[in-house]
Design an enzyme around this catalytic site. Sequence first.
Site, PDB file in Angstrom:
ATOM      1  CD  GLU A   1      -2.934  -1.161   2.317  1.00 12.56           C
ATOM      2  OE1 GLU A   1      -4.083  -1.513   2.067  1.00 12.56           O
ATOM      3  OE2 GLU A   1      -2.571  -0.798   3.444  1.00 12.56           O
TER       4      GLU A   1
ATOM      5  CG  ASP B   1      -7.556  -5.038   5.427  1.00 15.35           C
ATOM      6  OD1 ASP B   1      -7.004  -5.338   6.498  1.00 15.35           O
ATOM      7  OD2 ASP B   1      -7.584  -3.883   4.968  1.00 15.35           O
TER       8      ASP B   1
ATOM      9  CD  GLU C   1      -9.573  -0.796   8.223  1.00 17.15           C
ATOM     10  OE1 GLU C   1      -8.701  -1.412   8.854  1.00 17.15           O
ATOM     11  OE2 GLU C   1      -9.424  -0.411   7.046  1.00 17.15           O
TER      12      GLU C   1
END
Lengths: 717, 717
Positions: free
Chosen positions: B307, B381, B409
């Site tokens: 990323e 993820d 998240e």
Amino acid sequence: MTSLRFVFLFLLISFSASAQKDYKLWLQYNSVTNSAVASEYKNNLKGIVVLGNSETIKIAEKELKTGFLDMLGSIPEIKQNIEGENNLIVGSQLDLSTEIKSELKADFEKINNEGFIIKSISLQKKKQIVISGKNDIAVLYGVFNFLRILQTNKSVKNLNIVDSPKTNIRILNHWDNLDRTVERGYAGFSLWNWQKLPDFIDQRYIDYARANASIGINGTVLTNVNANALILTPQYLEKVEALANVFRPYGIKVYLTARFSAPIEIGNLKTADPKDPEVINWWKTKSAEIYKRIPDFGGFLVKANSEGQPGPQNYGRNHVDGANMLADAVAPFGGVIMWRAFVYSEHDANDRAKQAYAEFQPYDGKFKENVIVQVKNGAIDFQPREPFHPLFGAMPKTPLMMEFQITQEYLGFSTHLVFLPKLFQEVLESDTHQKGKGSTVAKVVDGTLYQNKLTGIAGVANIGNDLNWTGHPFAQANWYGFGRLAWNPYLDSEIIAEEWLRSTFSNDENFIKPVKNIMIESREAVVNYMTPLGLHHIMDTGHHYGPGPWVSNLSRPEWNPTYYHKADKNGIGFDRSKSGTNAVSQYAPEVAKLFDNLETCPEKDLLWFHHVSWDYKLKNGQTLWNGLALKYQEGVNQVREMQNVWNKAEKYVDSERFNEVKMLLEIQLKEAKWWRDACLLYFQQFSGKELPAGVEKSTQTLEYFKSLKFPFAPGNG
Amino acid sequence: MTSLRFVFLFLLISFSASAQKDYKLWLQYNSVTNSAVASEYKNNLKGIVVLGNSETIKIAEKELKTGFLDMLGSIPEIKQNIEGENNLIVGSQLDLSTEIKSELKADFEKINNEGFIIKSISLQKKKQIVISGKNDIAVLYGVFNFLRILQTNKSVKNLNIVDSPKTNIRILNHWDNLDRTVERGYAGFSLWNWQKLPDFIDQRYIDYARANASIGINGTVLTNVNANALILTPQYLEKVEALANVFRPYGIKVYLTARFSAPIEIGNLKTADPKDPEVINWWKTKSAEIYKRIPDFGGFLVKANSEGQPGPQNYGRNHVDGANMLADAVAPFGGVIMWRAFVYSEHDANDRAKQAYAEFQPYDGKFKENVIVQVKNGAIDFQPREPFHPLFGAMPKTPLMMEFQITQEYLGFSTHLVFLPKLFQEVLESDTHQKGKGSTVAKVVDGTLYQNKLTGIAGVANIGNDLNWTGHPFAQANWYGFGRLAWNPYLDSEIIAEEWLRSTFSNDENFIKPVKNIMIESREAVVNYMTPLGLHHIMDTGHHYGPGPWVSNLSRPEWNPTYYHKADKNGIGFDRSKSGTNAVSQYAPEVAKLFDNLETCPEKDLLWFHHVSWDYKLKNGQTLWNGLALKYQEGVNQVREMQNVWNKAEKYVDSERFNEVKMLLEIQLKEAKWWRDACLLYFQQFSGKELPAGVEKSTQTLEYFKSLKFPFAPGNG
């Protein structure tokens, strides 16, 4: 039960006493340990009669119960009717009996809508104490004031307090962004958890309202003056409404900052021209939408055409056009526009200190009735010391609102103990001479000088989501003191310091006296170790953390410290006398003359108004260079004295707050030395002179100080 | 004194009970109200003998005193020597008498360095309880464990607990930036006040360490995996050192994230090539510098070539080169490198779920001894549900560390009650079959499957500077549960929930049973109303707040929800079977076969592995479309049931935490409906079918849901 109680008591001390005590601010309601005082209170307060049942009155009652229980260990009997003597009777004028009303008739004539009466009276030959006002919020103010009497261990015999706030708008300005960062915030991040609003009401919102009500603050601007238009969208207004609902019973109105270009950004218009009918209509419709949700919405605070913010000048209009257009939009609902006079332009080669006056003074009398112009205390920007702003007294037909900065942008962030009411008082007491001798700034601000109806004092908040709200335990005193001075701009800062110390820490005289002294001295200390003798704005740039007198490479000349100190081989200081930029001419003639003349200019403002030779003789006989160096040293010495005093205060204070302040004073000393050393090494390049005796030499080089970088210093806007 | 105590007790309740109780986490030490239990404790605990005088032992002693006083109202007599019976003897093996040591000989052989013994023994015919371990930190763990026995009202008769942590590194990963924002943080901002460090030690640092020690967490990575090299400069290392000094006596080692390009950014080198001698030397020197300050520094956590983070591939090297170079730098000091396997490339058209395995599996056996590869629990993820990551069990010669995400998240931020240990347990219990049946992920993680020496579990922290640390009172249970599972990956999540509820709220069975049930159900609820039947990553992009299955316009294809659900007229789901991307082939054959076959693939993972027709018949006889819709509805219903249960819990919980949870459940219900309605309206476009009976219709249009924007949603990294 006893063991259970003890359990909680111990936890308080063992795990998070700091969280607990720090969090409680000046509303500690410590047990009254003086037995004579406690007896007096118990004997004179046998019962409580609460009249009325609004949310506000319920809050007042709860507060009284909490206060009594915590300070005296028990709550007087709660009575439905006035029976017997020594009752505390609490209620608004409307809810009082005819007999009491007639007893207080003269007092009610003396107070305004927010004023209160606390009075010992005799009813049918029985002694009673009444707390009243013209409405429930005023009663709540009276209750907090009464509790302060107990907190400071004053007598409750023969009470006769009749008090009204001297200004209408007593307001905090939160420079809080929607992402919860706080511009110039040094106590964590914004209290407003926009993500969880409107459905989650954080206990802190309630505790915030309570703390503000206790000192008479009646307004809060939730958002940064460097504004984001999104706050005006339904998505956010729903959240603002939820906060307004929490604050309402505490007498606190919500205000927002209005981004001038909002009609473009969220209204899909092509312009934000204040003369454009669509723009005018957009703001009217938007205001109606807000007032539908929040009928007592306070109004807008606007920073326009200043430091990159959009404004009416983008369309060839002026500040009056912009302010009046918005004023018309909120007028039908009783709203006000607080329009900031903090303007200066990078395209204007004129002395920055002169620009706000030059721009705004000619507009005197041109603003609508519900506009108040918000003026910073000084002409530059919240420095440790500035002469009062020349606009004060110079716009007789325009309400001017004071803007103080409670957050310590230029005064050591939240690591330096600096008691700001001393600074505020100095400004408020300044005599503008605009309507003859005695035309103080306070009289401008409270409207008595020119009979302005709309009055106000704003404070840029130092509040964040730190456990103790303000980062430094003593920074709570600045929030407190701001509120007290907004209520009464004539209050003495020593009285404020003492009230706060007693309410926050202890009533022990051995604690109060020395600690009050260091609070009172602390403002002069920070001036001494940062910017003595009228120096200003020599902080490192952007974040304003630490000294940066050498900075000269910024695109806007007036953002460079070198612009302000103008040190050279000949001397130091900004010549604003007649022979310089003539900024002195913006003051009344008596004041202008005083400042203009090197002989009469107060030495505390010397380098603000004059470029002075290094060899210039100060009143104490020292040369300017030696005097400057000795002032820097004095600042360091004063911090050392603060440490000495605080170390002796250990036995009067809980260990966690004691240690916090001790650690912070250590940082303050370190940074005071840093300021002294960096500034003197830098200025020494120009003066070419040795340090005088008594001034400690730096252990670091100037290059070292110049190399320091703080990319993540907090609050950088 | 009684009245004074009462004062404090009341304040606790009246002003900031929330701050106080929420802040105390699971260390409430509530008074033992069951009198039989209290008597047993008092009778069996007459004295305390503490051996040793390290800081750690002093902390243990203080903790015992606090616990006893709070739970039982008094502290057993503190004795210098063992006199009489029913003493609690606390000390490490070294400090025990020969007699006790020989009594515990067999037990000491069973424990590792961090393990503890809590045992009822008879010494000269007198009953005593001993808490011991091989060093003082182990004793502290024993003390916290002993206090948990009291907190949960278990018997202290005939104690015989011999327990060791099953993993070496039990560590929190803070994704905290130097400006105090927290990537994926939903509980305010970073605890680390870098501005005030090193000189100001916030009480929270101490309370943080204490909370972690109480559950056996022994490491903390202070900084974000998306790293900033400045943390490695002396200016920041001085601050890190101060934190390490606070954490050390609690057994917590400090780790940092290492930005791979640091040699360029702060070292003035031209490259960060891991084979470059200057780079190698730079890291060696930097490591020596760190260890000079912090002799027990834990090591580095590295996110490289992922990323946008720099890494060895920037120089044509691979992950092994990068990790081993750093491993050599810290090896002389006993440091470890935690190298993350979370990699996927926008230049790789391969199924994102396959990329980490494809990249890392071939490196098995190539890493240095002090490298541990940190693998997320699933291949995408941190979704509400993912099959276990195929790397687990597939790298027998390489220590693999589990990375769980405690911060929510993808699971409703800090407004949704989701008990994550249930998710963690599901992963840990998964059978990889890599070394035959019973090759569970837990056995990979604790090293028993392949006899790895270095083991660990990391949790991405959900901790911020909110008063209650985690935003949601129940999110504290996820921090707690993570710690307990890191200590023992075989613990049942129901036991964890019960321990936590008893320590945090109440031992009342009428409270425990129903509230434990909703905790246990809560994870399936969030799966149902967000991503049932194997759906994943259909959250709105960037902030991941709320549903966004329609998003398809991001530059990187694998960041688009449409990439993951692949809904079309024919059906929905990502075909990872042999006929699809063949991601199933990364698992052991038994597992691959299970997942590959539509008939045997667990329905909870159905759409993870298969693109399935809307008319496909589920095991319950429903069509896929109807089953999907009913799952969404079930999620909403489950939240309603959580509300029902919580509303009945009012009498067992303080009013502030009760109200907090009540408000949060209201938000959770609102958002569960939002998820259901937005996803079903969106998918309905493809299925073309009506909602089945029992599924509530949306009151909003799909366009409305698509129009929602959240520019300031927190935690956006």
